[in-house]
Design a protein around this motif. Structure first.
Motif, PDB file in Angstrom:
ATOM      1  N   CYS A  58       0.763   4.305  -3.013  1.00  0.00           N
ATOM      2  CA  CYS A  58       0.513   5.705  -2.568  1.00  0.00           C
ATOM      3  C   CYS A  58       1.541   6.477  -3.186  1.00  0.00           C
ATOM      4  N   SER A  69       0.745  -1.361   0.003  1.00  0.00           N
ATOM      5  CA  SER A  69       0.063  -0.093  -0.062  1.00  0.00           C
ATOM      6  C   SER A  69       0.809   1.196   0.054  1.00  0.00           C
ATOM      7  N   PRO A  70       1.822   1.363   0.851  1.00  0.00           N
ATOM      8  CA  PRO A  70       2.595   2.557   0.819  1.00  0.00           C
ATOM      9  C   PRO A  70       3.298   2.882  -0.426  1.00  0.00           C
TER      10      PRO A  70
END
Ligand code: ATP
Ligand code: MG
Length: 388
Positions: free
Chosen positions: A125, A121-122
């Motif tokens: 993003c 996820s990071p």
């Protein structure tokens, strides 16, 4: 570019083991609303239902209609992509162009239910955030309070990209809480009461008392139009129109004037619950609000209630008129409700209605009427109209 609608269940998600049942009813309701717009498939997964149309399906109108389906907490139009992160980088900026141009701050939020996806996820993003900043240099990132949140959902089979969820109608799917009969006049309150109970999952039927020639066809048309607006949320409504003239004339001729309204209310309840139980309803619904008029004082409501053997739902009981009006504007019934056609209640309005009627007095006054025969004839004369 394939676009879908992602539906977020509301309270439904709380229903544990019953969730599937609730979800099935909601899908049935959605399907019914969209039939004429194309072919749609509905795929539930976790707390989301994916709605996918065939080529040429009218997604804009589908979203509009789904905004009135109870049980939906929120929904988004989303871009559906194969599971290739390069596609996300290439297509997100273009897909969300209008929203990105209109915003000055944004953030990317990633949800990854497929833990095997090579980007966590990071990373999603970071990479997508950088790409959007390149494409739209006027933007800056604000992780705390962004104007636009770009969400990337990595699921088992697809990736979905969307921005800023739209609020749904909330509540519970119509049909999951049983059926009840709305006593509907042409006023502001009763359509709002029906809408509120439909929001709690009640399937509506409706009952209207008409007193021709004292009330006109236009007054009845107004009731159809009001129910038409409510039906946009509740789905199809079967309306029973009850001939009430004979009843009202008998009350006028044989009962004390200051009790006209309260007796009329009780007689309406007697007729309504007969019709309601024939149509599989477990309750009546009225638009009464405490203290609004003489027939809605605590004493008057107690007398009306004493005529009922089934539960009477009064969802507006504690609401102010301006709160009720604001809902009627929202559901688009207000402008119809204020049209000036006479209602059967206003035809024989007493000059000085009793605000503290005593039940024994009311029952004594009613003994002048042949109640059973009057109810029988009123119910026998019912006309049914289907409102879609
Ligand atoms: P509304 O705005 O719903 O007409 P109201 O404030 O005018 O309500 P009343 O006329 O006292 O209040 O009616 C109270 C309730 O009784 C209504 O909300 C409705 O549920 C029911 N009712 C009144 N008139 C009729 C009618 N002609 N047919 C069916 N139900 C009625
Ligand atoms: Mg009224």
């Amino acid at each position: 570019m394939k676009e879908v609608i992602l539906i977020k269940n509301g309270e439904l998600a709380l229903k544990g083991l019953n969730r599937r049942t609730f979800e099935d009813v909601m899908i049935k309701n959605m399907r019914r609303k969209l039939t004429d717009l194309g072919e749609f498939t509905f795929t539930p997964a976790q707390s989301t239902i994916k709605v996918e149309g065939n080529d040429g399906a009218d997604l804009e109108e589908a979203v509009n209609r789904l905004s009135r389906v109870f049980g939906i907490a929120g929904f988004s139009r989303a871009l559906k992509l194969e599971k290739d992160f390069d596609l996300v980088l290439e297509q997100t900026g273009k897909y969300l162009e209008d929203q990105l141009l209109a915003a000055s701050t944004f953030k990317v939020c990633a949800k990854r239910s497929d833990k095997k996806f090579p980007y966590d996820s990071p990373k999603i993003c970071l990479l997508l955030g950088e790409r959007l900043l390149d494409e739209y240099p006027h933007l800056s990132v604000d992780v705390r309070n962004p104007e636009l949140t770009v969400t990337v959902e990595v699921r088992d089979h697809d990736i979905f990209v969307h921005a800023n969820q739209i609020k749904g109608a909330g509540g519970m799917p119509v049909g999951t809480a049983g059926r009840a009969a709305l006593m509907v006049s042409g006023g502001i309150d009763s359509p709002v009461a029906g809408w509120m109970m439909a929001k709690r999952g009640i399937e509506l039927t409706a009952i209207h008392f008409a007193s021709p020639p004292y009330t006109s066809e236009r007054a009845e048309q107004k009731v159809y139009d009001l129910l038409g607006k409510v039906a946009r949320y509740s789905g199809r409504i079967e309306l029973s129109v009850v001939p009430f003239t004979e009843f009202q004339e008998a009350i006028r001729d044989k009962c004390p004037e200051d009790l006209f309204t309260i007796i009329m209310r009780r007689m309406m309840v007697l007729c309504a619950q007969r019709i309601a139980s024939h149509t599989g309803c477990g309750a009546l619904i009225t638009g009464e609000s405490l203290g609004q008029v003489a027939s809605q004082t605590l004493g008057a409501i107690a007398c009306t209630d004493a005529a009922a053997t089934m539960p009477v739902f009064r969802p507006l009981i504690g609401m102010d008129k301006d709160e009720i009006i604001s809902i009627s504007r929202k559901i688009d019934t207000f402008e119809i409700s204020i049209l000036p056609f006479e209602d059967c209640c206003t035809v024989f309005t007493p000059r000085h209605p009793r605000t503290r009627p005593k039940l024994p007095d009311v029952i004594a006054a009613e003994s002048a009427l042949d109640v059973d025969a009057l109810v029988e004839r009123a119910v026998a004369g019912v006309r049914k109209i289907i409102i879609n």
